[in-house]
Design a protein around this motif. Structure first.
Motif, PDB file in Angstrom:
ATOM      1  N   ASP A  33       0.858  -1.183   0.000  1.00 55.85           N
ATOM      2  CA  ASP A  33       0.000   0.000   0.000  1.00 55.85           C
ATOM      3  C   ASP A  33       0.897   1.237   0.000  1.00 55.85           C
ATOM      4  N   ILE A  34       0.965   1.901  -1.145  1.00 57.54           N
ATOM      5  CA  ILE A  34       1.830   3.069  -1.299  1.00 57.54           C
ATOM      6  C   ILE A  34       1.478   4.178  -0.313  1.00 57.54           C
ATOM      7  N   ASN A  35       0.219   4.294   0.025  1.00 57.76           N
ATOM      8  CA  ASN A  35      -0.188   5.333   0.981  1.00 57.76           C
ATOM      9  C   ASN A  35       0.364   5.028   2.371  1.00 57.76           C
ATOM     10  N   LYS A  36       0.214   3.795   2.824  1.00 58.12           N
ATOM     11  CA  LYS A  36       0.736   3.419   4.142  1.00 58.12           C
ATOM     12  C   LYS A  36       2.266   3.472   4.168  1.00 58.12           C
ATOM     13  N   TRP A  37       2.892   2.963   3.092  1.00 57.79           N
ATOM     14  CA  TRP A  37       4.353   2.918   3.044  1.00 57.79           C
ATOM     15  C   TRP A  37       4.956   4.321   3.026  1.00 57.79           C
ATOM     16  N   SER A  38       4.389   5.211   2.214  1.00 54.76           N
ATOM     17  CA  SER A  38       4.925   6.572   2.142  1.00 54.76           C
ATOM     18  C   SER A  38       4.622   7.363   3.414  1.00 54.76           C
ATOM     19  N   THR A  39       3.506   7.065   4.061  1.00 51.90           N
ATOM     20  CA  THR A  39       3.201   7.712   5.337  1.00 51.90           C
ATOM     21  C   THR A  39       4.216   7.285   6.392  1.00 51.90           C
ATOM     22  N   ALA A  40       4.576   6.008   6.384  1.00 49.24           N
ATOM     23  CA  ALA A  40       5.604   5.519   7.310  1.00 49.24           C
ATOM     24  C   ALA A  40       6.934   6.224   7.040  1.00 49.24           C
ATOM     25  N   GLY A  54      -1.784   2.201  11.002  1.00 50.51           N
ATOM     26  CA  GLY A  54      -2.410   3.333  10.316  1.00 50.51           C
ATOM     27  C   GLY A  54      -3.027   2.958   8.980  1.00 50.51           C
ATOM     28  N   LYS A  55      -3.782   3.879   8.459  1.00 45.44           N
ATOM     29  CA  LYS A  55      -4.407   3.689   7.147  1.00 45.44           C
ATOM     30  C   LYS A  55      -3.614   4.397   6.059  1.00 45.44           C
ATOM     31  N   GLY A  56      -2.761   5.300   6.449  1.00 42.62           N
ATOM     32  CA  GLY A  56      -1.954   6.019   5.478  1.00 42.62           C
ATOM     33  C   GLY A  56      -2.647   7.273   4.977  1.00 42.62           C
ATOM     34  N   ILE A  57      -1.836   8.172   4.486  1.00 39.37           N
ATOM     35  CA  ILE A  57      -2.292   9.416   3.888  1.00 39.37           C
ATOM     36  C   ILE A  57      -2.050   9.286   2.389  1.00 39.37           C
ATOM     37  N   SER A  58      -2.756  10.024   1.608  1.00 43.06           N
ATOM     38  CA  SER A  58      -2.595   9.988   0.159  1.00 43.06           C
ATOM     39  C   SER A  58      -1.129  10.157  -0.238  1.00 43.06           C
ATOM     40  N   PHE A  59      -0.663   9.293  -1.129  1.00 44.21           N
ATOM     41  CA  PHE A  59       0.717   9.359  -1.614  1.00 44.21           C
ATOM     42  C   PHE A  59       1.015  10.740  -2.195  1.00 44.21           C
ATOM     43  N   LEU A  85      -0.212  13.602  -1.320  1.00 46.03           N
ATOM     44  CA  LEU A  85      -0.013  14.536  -0.214  1.00 46.03           C
ATOM     45  C   LEU A  85       1.353  14.317   0.444  1.00 46.03           C
ATOM     46  N   ILE A  86       1.738  13.066   0.593  1.00 47.61           N
ATOM     47  CA  ILE A  86       3.061  12.741   1.150  1.00 47.61           C
ATOM     48  C   ILE A  86       4.151  13.315   0.244  1.00 47.61           C
ATOM     49  N   LEU A  87       3.951  13.201  -1.051  1.00 45.38           N
ATOM     50  CA  LEU A  87       4.910  13.739  -2.010  1.00 45.38           C
ATOM     51  C   LEU A  87       5.031  15.258  -1.868  1.00 45.38           C
ATOM     52  N   VAL A  88       3.919  15.927  -1.644  1.00 47.69           N
ATOM     53  CA  VAL A  88       3.931  17.379  -1.436  1.00 47.69           C
ATOM     54  C   VAL A  88       4.710  17.721  -0.162  1.00 47.69           C
ATOM     55  N   PHE A  89       4.409  17.044   0.940  1.00 45.65           N
ATOM     56  CA  PHE A  89       5.104  17.311   2.211  1.00 45.65           C
ATOM     57  C   PHE A  89       6.605  17.034   2.094  1.00 45.65           C
ATOM     58  N   THR A  90       6.952  15.933   1.454  1.00 44.55           N
ATOM     59  CA  THR A  90       8.366  15.579   1.286  1.00 44.55           C
ATOM     60  C   THR A  90       9.072  16.622   0.425  1.00 44.55           C
ATOM     61  N   THR A  91       8.424  17.076  -0.612  1.00 46.00           N
ATOM     62  CA  THR A  91       8.992  18.113  -1.484  1.00 46.00           C
ATOM     63  C   THR A  91       9.190  19.418  -0.709  1.00 46.00           C
ATOM     64  N   ILE A  92       8.245  19.764   0.133  1.00 45.67           N
ATOM     65  CA  ILE A  92       8.369  20.976   0.953  1.00 45.67           C
ATOM     66  C   ILE A  92       9.579  20.862   1.882  1.00 45.67           C
ATOM     67  N   ILE A  93       9.746  19.711   2.504  1.00 47.45           N
ATOM     68  CA  ILE A  93      10.900  19.504   3.382  1.00 47.45           C
ATOM     69  C   ILE A  93      12.198  19.644   2.592  1.00 47.45           C
TER      70      ILE A  93
END
Length: 182
Positions: free
Chosen positions: A79-86, A139-144, A146-154
Motif C-alpha cells: 500500500d503506497i499510501n501506508k508505506w509513504s506515510t511511514a 495506520g491507514k496512510g495518507i494519500s501518496f 499529499l506525502i509527495l507534497v510534504f516531502t517536497t516541501i521539506i
C-alpha cells in the motif's frame, strides 16, 4: 521470536535502524570529503550547526523506503499510501528528534560532545523507525500525493535554508561563528 512474526515490510523498517545510522553517519563528512563541493552541501552538513546536521537523515530515509517500494511493488501489493506515510513519519520524527535530543543534552551537560552527537543520531533514527513501524502496522496512510507534497516541501526548505539560513541559533555553527555554508 517477535521479529520472525513481522511482515517483510516491517522487517525492512527494523533493519533500517542500524543501516540508516551507518549511512547517515557517513554523510556527516561528505561535504568536506568532496572538497566542499556545493552540490553535496545540499544533502550533507556544510557546517557544524544543528540544522545542518539534521540533513544527515533525509536522503538515507527517503532512499531506504523508496528502494524497497521499487523493488517489491510488482512482487506483492504494498500500500503506497501506508508505506509513504511511514517514510514521512520516520523522516519528520528523525529530524525533530535530532533537535530535541541535542538541545536536551546540551542543556543538561552545558556543552557539545561527539559521543552525545553520535547517540543523538542513533536515537533519532530509532525513534523515527519505531514510529514508522507503528504507523505502517496500525495506520491507514495518507494519500501518496499529499506525502509527495510534504516531502517536497521539506526538501525545498533544506535547499533554500542551506543557502539562505536565518540568523538564529539553530542555524549557527558555534565552532566558527557562521551561518550557512562554511
Amino acid at each position: 521470536m517477535i521479529y520472525k512474526s513481522l511482515a517483510n515490510e516491517e522487517k525492512w523498517i527494523i533493519k533500517g535502524i542500524p543501516i540508516l545510522f551507518i549511512i547517515s553517519s557517513a554523510i556527516h563528512s561528505l561535504y568536506n570529503l568532496t572538497s566542499k563541493c556545493i552540490l553535496f552541501a545540499i544533502i550533507a552538513p556544510s557546517n557544524e550547526s544543528i540544522w545542518e546536521h539534521s540533513k544527515m537523515v533525509i536522503l538515507p530515509i527517503i532512499l531506504w523506503y523508496s528502494l524497497y517500494y521499487i523493488a517489491k511493488r510488482k512482487d506483492k501489493k504494498i500500500d503506497i499510501n501506508k508505506w509513504s506515510t511511514a517514510m514521512l513519519s520516520s523522516l519528520i520524527i528523525s529530524i525533530v528528534s535530532i533537535f530535541i535530543v541535542f538541545y536536551l543534552y546540551f542543556g543538561m551537560f552545558g556543552g557539545h560532545y561527539l559521543w552525545a552527537d553520535i547517540l543523538t543520531l542513533f536515537i533519532a533514527i530509532l525513534l523515527g523507525q519505531l514510529l514508522a513501524l507503528h504507523i505502517y502496522r496500525k495506520g491507514k496512510g495518507i494519500s501518496f500525493k499529499l506525502i509527495l507534497v510534504f516531502t517536497t516541501i521539506i526538501l525545498l526548505a533544506y535547499l533554500i535554508l542551506t543557502f539562505f539560513p536565518p540568523h538564529i541559533p539553530l542555524f549557527k555553527d558555534f565552532s566558527i561563528g557562521i551561518y550557512g555554508i562554511a
